[in-house]
Design an enzyme around this catalytic site. Structure first.
Site, mmCIF file in Angstrom:
data_model
loop_
_atom_site.group_PDB
_atom_site.id
_atom_site.type_symbol
_atom_site.label_atom_id
_atom_site.label_comp_id
_atom_site.label_asym_id
_atom_site.label_seq_id
_atom_site.Cartn_x
_atom_site.Cartn_y
_atom_site.Cartn_z
ATOM 1 N N ASP A 95 0.830 -1.196 0.000
ATOM 2 C CA ASP A 95 0.000 0.000 0.000
ATOM 3 C C ASP A 95 0.873 1.258 0.000
ATOM 4 O O ASP A 95 1.875 1.333 0.705
ATOM 5 C CB ASP A 95 -0.888 -0.029 1.248
ATOM 6 C CG ASP A 95 -1.914 1.078 1.286
ATOM 7 O OD1 ASP A 95 -2.718 1.161 0.344
ATOM 8 O OD2 ASP A 95 -1.906 1.854 2.257
ATOM 9 N N GLU A 115 1.834 -0.197 -4.923
ATOM 10 C CA GLU A 115 0.841 0.811 -5.286
ATOM 11 C C GLU A 115 1.550 2.155 -5.397
ATOM 12 O O GLU A 115 2.086 2.661 -4.407
ATOM 13 C CB GLU A 115 -0.272 0.917 -4.246
ATOM 14 C CG GLU A 115 -1.331 1.936 -4.648
ATOM 15 C CD GLU A 115 -2.217 2.407 -3.513
ATOM 16 O OE1 GLU A 115 -3.322 2.900 -3.795
ATOM 17 O OE2 GLU A 115 -1.807 2.315 -2.343
#
Length: 540
Positions: free
Chosen positions: A212, A276
């Site tokens: 993330d 990401e």
């Protein structure tokens, strides 16, 4: 015909699984509820594994299932080594790994290293006093001379990214909610602890991680103000009012990424690291790392962010291919849990064309759950809003609930998702667009996805071959995928009107998104209906 990457290497059958594989993202709260509480869970995923095998999926990426107060629905983690009871237990997770692996499906977890929950034991200790040993696990600064925040850095969810801790008299940094304090990745002890988290899950058989907000991990050491964004307008998210050149994407982050990669490499060469990263292409590709020792796949969101125009998308593909480091493997995504669904952005007719694009471009495709049945963003009544972004910045269209609604399995109560009341409302068209209805329809979106995945799996030209653009007019995007032995033409009409493509030779139609006579031989001119995509085998 113009070749944009004619020298791309054609890889052997010994390539890592993820070069040939198709990844499927599951937002676990919304995939399948097994116990009637209205929230999807691990047992529900196990119950639906056979569907994923039937579809042709190679790996599943599961959004966070760790112990969390759920301020941001799992992206605020209070214990990185525990499963949240909403989703099940560690025993359930171990059974998921075993059941998936037995079916040939790999499991990827969402790793959230940038921030923890404010209820994590580390943060509870850190905020207890300025001299606590855990204090430097997080990012603390004194107030500005006027008593306000230390600088102008903005939270991704609106407002200042700094929160005053009254007990200790300092501000802590949170790139997202104040309940999500950022960890200090300049602290070697933080790195050691977080790398051990990776090892904990790798030891349990996890096949990789999606990391993330990878580009957020390191911040400017001097905490300088971000410059104002001269292009910002009121219809843009508030945090875009500044250019985050000091709060993100610092050069030192690449050392962190290479260290993460080294941890995965301890477990063999087939563990996958995805990042990401929402950055321009030139900065995105840096996350492959020096000598490709960074992320295997820095997520490429060009198709999520692209204007749906043939020439624009062609430029995006060409620029991306040209920017890839030698040996770097591309990847493509149409939708995810943070962005509107592809069917809502371009319409269901064009979503079929987009499916053909996703599964025929060079690189690893990731499918967001429900896209394969044409799910749309669902309307969310104000009283049912869950997303903290929408609650903090209401009525601006930034909320993420619409693309997170429950999977539509059949036309029974709650679309087969749950026997209880679903945590988000189901889409109004659930009775028509669901797995059961589409599975038996050879012309459905689901059948198209399954055919494309199967054909991709069987043909090296589509999963490992070269990419080269084909000149096209109007709304048509066309390209070749080829090896020494096979060549396929992909022609995608991104507009509603019929179009004609001059083909680079004789070809035979293999798959059409609109059911054109498959097997038809095309000599020189390929006539496309509006909103039609065609995959054709070159014969000359």
């Amino acid at each position: 015909m113009k070749g944009t990457s004619p020298d791309v290497e054609v890889h052997s059958s010994q390539e890592p699984w993820w070069r040939r594989g198709v990844i499927y993202q599951i937002y676990p709260r919304s995939f399948q509820d097994s116990n009637g509480d209205g929230i999807g869970d691990i047992r529900g995923i196990i119950d639906r594994l056979d569907y994923l095998v039937w579809l042709g999926i190679d790996a599943v990426w599961i959004s966070p299932i760790f112990f969390s107060p759920m301020a941001d629905f799992g992206y605020d983690i209070a214990d990185y080594r525990k499963i949240d009871p909403l989703f099940g237990t560690l025993t359930d997770f171990d059974q998921l790994i075993e059941a998936a692996h037995r079916r040939g499906i790999r499991i990827l977890l969402d790793y959230v290293p940038n921030h923890s929950s404010d209820r994590h034991q580390w943060f509870l200790e850190a905020r207890s006093s300025r001299d606590n040993p855990r204090r430097d696990f997080y990012i603390w600064r004194d107030a500005a001379p006027d008593g306000g925040p230390p600088n102008n850095w903005q939270s991704e969810f609106g407002g200042s990214a700094w929160e005053l801790d009254a007990a200790t008299g300092q501000y802590y940094y949170h790139a997202f909610l104040k309940e999500q304090p950022d960890l200090n990745w300049r602290n070697p002890e933080v790195r050691r602890e977080m790398y051990d988290v990776l090892r904990f899950w790798l030891d349990r058989g996890v096949d990789g991680f999606r990391v993330d907000v990878m580009w957020h991990l390191i911040k400017d050491a001097e905490f300088r103000d971000n410059p104002q964004n001269p292009d910002w307008t009121e219809d843009m998210p508030p945090h875009k009012s500044v250019l985050s050149i000091y709060s993100c994407d610092q050069e030192e982050v690449h050392d962190v990424v290479s260290e993460m990669r080294a941890v995965l490499d301890e477990y063999g060469g087939d563990r996958l690291l995805i990042g990401e990263i929402y950055l321009p292409i030139a900065r995105l590709v840096a996350y492959y790392g020096r000598d490709l020792r960074g992320a295997h796949l820095p997520f490429n969101f060009r198709l999520i962010e692209a204007q749906w125009d043939a020439r624009h998308i062609e430029r995006q593909i060409v620029e991306y291919e040209a920017a890839l480091p030698e040996g770097g493997w591309p990847n493509w995504v149409l939708s995810n849990h943070d962005k509107p669904r592809i069917a809502s952005r371009v319409g269901r007719d064009q979503a079929r064309v987009a499916a053909m694009m996703l599964l025929t471009l060079r690189g690893t495709p990731t499918i967001y759950y429900g896209d394969e049945i044409g799910m749309n963003d669902a309307p969310i009544p104000p009283e049912r809003v869950q997303d903290p972004f929408e609650l903090r910045v209401p009525g601006r269209g930034f909320g993420r609930d619409p693309q997170r609604t429950p999977m539509q399995w059949d036309n029974t109560v709650n679309a087969g998702f749950s026997t209880g009341s679903p945590w988000l409302p189901l889409a109004p068209d659930k009775d028509s667009f669901n797995v059961e209805a589409e599975r038996s329809d050879p012309h459905s979106m689901l059948s198209l996805y399954r055919r494309l995945i199967a054909f991709r799996r069987e043909n090296d030209a589509l999963n490992l071959g070269r990419y080269a653009s084909v000149e096209a007019d109007s709304c048509v995007l066309a390209y070749l995928r080829e090896t020494e032995n096979d060549r396929y033409l992909i022609a995608l009409n991104l507009g509603p009107e019929p179009a004609v493509l001059e083909t680079p030779g004789q070809c035979r139609i293999v798959i059409s998104t609109e059911g054109k006579a498959e097997g038809e031989i095309v000599e020189k001119k390929l006539h496309l209906q509006g909103n039609e995509g065609v995959l054709a085998e070159m014969m000359s």
